[in-house]
Design a protein around this motif. Structure first.
Motif, mmCIF file in Angstrom:
data_model
loop_
_atom_site.group_PDB
_atom_site.id
_atom_site.type_symbol
_atom_site.label_atom_id
_atom_site.label_comp_id
_atom_site.label_asym_id
_atom_site.label_seq_id
_atom_site.Cartn_x
_atom_site.Cartn_y
_atom_site.Cartn_z
ATOM 1 N N VAL A 55 66.644 -3.122 14.341
ATOM 2 C CA VAL A 55 67.651 -3.517 13.348
ATOM 3 C C VAL A 55 67.713 -2.494 12.215
ATOM 4 C CG1 VAL A 55 68.218 -5.246 11.602
ATOM 5 C CG2 VAL A 55 67.545 -5.973 13.885
ATOM 6 N N LEU A 56 66.561 -2.059 11.732
ATOM 7 C CA LEU A 56 66.531 -1.141 10.589
ATOM 8 C C LEU A 56 66.951 0.281 10.955
ATOM 9 C CD1 LEU A 56 63.290 -2.310 8.772
ATOM 10 C CD2 LEU A 56 65.661 -2.696 8.080
ATOM 11 N N LEU A 57 66.470 0.785 12.089
ATOM 12 C CA LEU A 57 66.697 2.191 12.431
ATOM 13 C C LEU A 57 67.896 2.417 13.342
ATOM 14 C CD1 LEU A 57 63.003 3.295 12.968
ATOM 15 C CD2 LEU A 57 64.436 3.604 10.951
ATOM 16 N N HIS A 58 68.405 1.343 13.956
ATOM 17 C CA HIS A 58 69.573 1.501 14.836
ATOM 18 C C HIS A 58 70.849 1.013 14.156
ATOM 19 C CE1 HIS A 58 71.666 2.354 18.403
ATOM 20 N NE2 HIS A 58 71.307 1.347 19.157
ATOM 21 N N PHE A 59 70.698 0.256 13.062
ATOM 22 C CA PHE A 59 71.885 -0.186 12.337
ATOM 23 C C PHE A 59 71.821 0.134 10.844
ATOM 24 C CE2 PHE A 59 73.975 -3.494 9.741
ATOM 25 C CZ PHE A 59 75.276 -3.065 9.941
ATOM 26 N N VAL A 60 70.851 -0.415 10.125
ATOM 27 C CA VAL A 60 70.844 -0.339 8.664
ATOM 28 C C VAL A 60 70.793 1.112 8.175
ATOM 29 C CG1 VAL A 60 69.585 -0.976 6.572
ATOM 30 C CG2 VAL A 60 69.847 -2.634 8.417
ATOM 31 N N LEU A 61 69.809 1.894 8.633
ATOM 32 C CA LEU A 61 69.683 3.268 8.158
ATOM 33 C C LEU A 61 70.882 4.138 8.554
ATOM 34 C CD1 LEU A 61 67.961 5.296 6.614
ATOM 35 C CD2 LEU A 61 66.798 5.816 8.770
ATOM 36 N N PRO A 62 71.318 4.147 9.842
ATOM 37 C CA PRO A 62 72.512 4.944 10.156
ATOM 38 C C PRO A 62 73.747 4.480 9.396
ATOM 39 C CG PRO A 62 71.365 4.395 12.172
ATOM 40 C CD PRO A 62 70.699 3.623 11.068
ATOM 41 N N PHE A 63 73.894 3.173 9.197
ATOM 42 C CA PHE A 63 75.043 2.650 8.456
ATOM 43 C C PHE A 63 75.038 3.188 7.024
ATOM 44 C CE2 PHE A 63 76.919 -0.600 5.690
ATOM 45 C CZ PHE A 63 78.182 -0.700 6.245
ATOM 46 N N LEU A 64 73.889 3.114 6.369
ATOM 47 C CA LEU A 64 73.809 3.577 4.983
ATOM 48 C C LEU A 64 73.968 5.099 4.878
ATOM 49 C CD1 LEU A 64 70.941 1.319 3.622
ATOM 50 C CD2 LEU A 64 73.408 1.088 3.231
ATOM 51 N N VAL A 86 70.368 7.786 19.274
ATOM 52 C CA VAL A 86 70.038 7.902 20.702
ATOM 53 C C VAL A 86 68.608 7.438 20.953
ATOM 54 C CG1 VAL A 86 69.667 9.556 22.580
ATOM 55 C CG2 VAL A 86 71.739 9.688 21.210
ATOM 56 N N LEU A 87 67.676 7.863 20.108
ATOM 57 C CA LEU A 87 66.286 7.428 20.253
ATOM 58 C C LEU A 87 66.159 5.912 20.151
ATOM 59 C CD1 LEU A 87 63.218 8.106 20.392
ATOM 60 C CD2 LEU A 87 63.283 8.115 17.896
ATOM 61 N N MET A 88 66.820 5.328 19.156
ATOM 62 C CA MET A 88 66.727 3.878 18.988
ATOM 63 C C MET A 88 67.468 3.136 20.095
ATOM 64 S SD MET A 88 64.586 3.556 16.719
ATOM 65 C CE MET A 88 64.600 1.778 16.737
ATOM 66 N N ARG A 89 68.456 3.767 20.693
ATOM 67 C CA ARG A 89 69.124 3.152 21.853
ATOM 68 C C ARG A 89 68.136 3.043 23.005
ATOM 69 N NH1 ARG A 89 71.351 -0.653 23.164
ATOM 70 N NH2 ARG A 89 72.152 -0.633 25.248
ATOM 71 N N LEU A 90 67.310 4.079 23.191
ATOM 72 C CA LEU A 90 66.272 4.024 24.223
ATOM 73 C C LEU A 90 65.248 2.932 23.905
ATOM 74 C CD1 LEU A 90 65.661 7.818 24.876
ATOM 75 C CD2 LEU A 90 66.689 6.172 26.436
ATOM 76 N N VAL A 91 64.873 2.818 22.636
ATOM 77 C CA VAL A 91 63.943 1.756 22.232
ATOM 78 C C VAL A 91 64.573 0.383 22.482
ATOM 79 C CG1 VAL A 91 62.731 0.720 20.260
ATOM 80 C CG2 VAL A 91 62.737 3.197 20.564
ATOM 81 N N ASP A 92 65.873 0.254 22.206
ATOM 82 C CA ASP A 92 66.572 -1.010 22.431
ATOM 83 C C ASP A 92 66.591 -1.377 23.911
ATOM 84 O OD1 ASP A 92 68.121 -3.300 21.766
ATOM 85 O OD2 ASP A 92 69.959 -2.202 22.259
ATOM 86 N N VAL A 93 66.856 -0.408 24.769
ATOM 87 C CA VAL A 93 66.836 -0.679 26.214
ATOM 88 C C VAL A 93 65.428 -1.066 26.653
ATOM 89 C CG1 VAL A 93 67.114 0.396 28.483
ATOM 90 C CG2 VAL A 93 68.851 0.735 26.735
#
Length: 153
Positions: A55-64, A86-93
């Motif tokens: 949540v923090l690194l795949h949405f909040v930080l890129p959004f800000l 891309v890295l956090m997308r891999l973590v999400d998968v």
């Protein structure tokens, strides 16, 4: 062009968050007994920290980082945010698939790193082999000169 790419990346980050939260809300409000344990296991045994990092690194930080217009004109910042996404997308998968096989404990196997590298390597090899066969610019585009002039300012 960088500004447009930054706004496009911002739109995709917001779309990912919207779809992910909508999926969570629908499953949770549906109160389906076969679906709820999937989310409950992700709050135990270290998986809650992975979910918070997503949540923090795949949405909040890129959004800000992508929200200010000035940031979208910085190619280094855009490349860094793209790499993080891309890295956090891999973590999400990983977060979505791993607990189904490993139970509620957080486990990392060496194949968890090797599989994305292998698939990415195959993709990169095919991409690079095709890259030399085609022009990088749309040569028959009637507005190509105008676009090139715009990019040089």
């Amino acid at each position: 062009h960088y500004h447009d790419l930054g706004k496009l990346m911002l739109a995709f980050v917001m779309f990912w968050a919207y779809v992910s939260f909508s999926q969570y809300l629908i499953i949770w409000s549906g109160n389906l007994p076969e679906e709820i344990p999937w989310y409950l296991r992700r709050l135990q045994g270290g998986w809650g920290w992975v979910g918070a990092a997503i949540v923090l690194l795949h949405f909040v930080l890129p959004f800000l980082l992508l929200l200010p217009a000035s940031a979208n004109r910085n190619p280094r910042l855009l490349a860094g945010v793209a790499g993080l996404v891309v890295l956090m997308r891999l973590v999400d998968v990983f977060w979505l698939t791993q607990p189904a096989f490993a139970g509620s404990r957080f486990r990392i196997h060496w194949m968890d790193f090797l599989a994305p590298i292998g698939v990415g390597g195959i993709w990169l090899a095919v991409f690079l082999s095709q890259l030399g066969k085609r022009p990088l610019l749309p040569m028959k585009d009637p507005e190509l000169l105008q676009a090139m002039a715009h990019g040089s300012h």
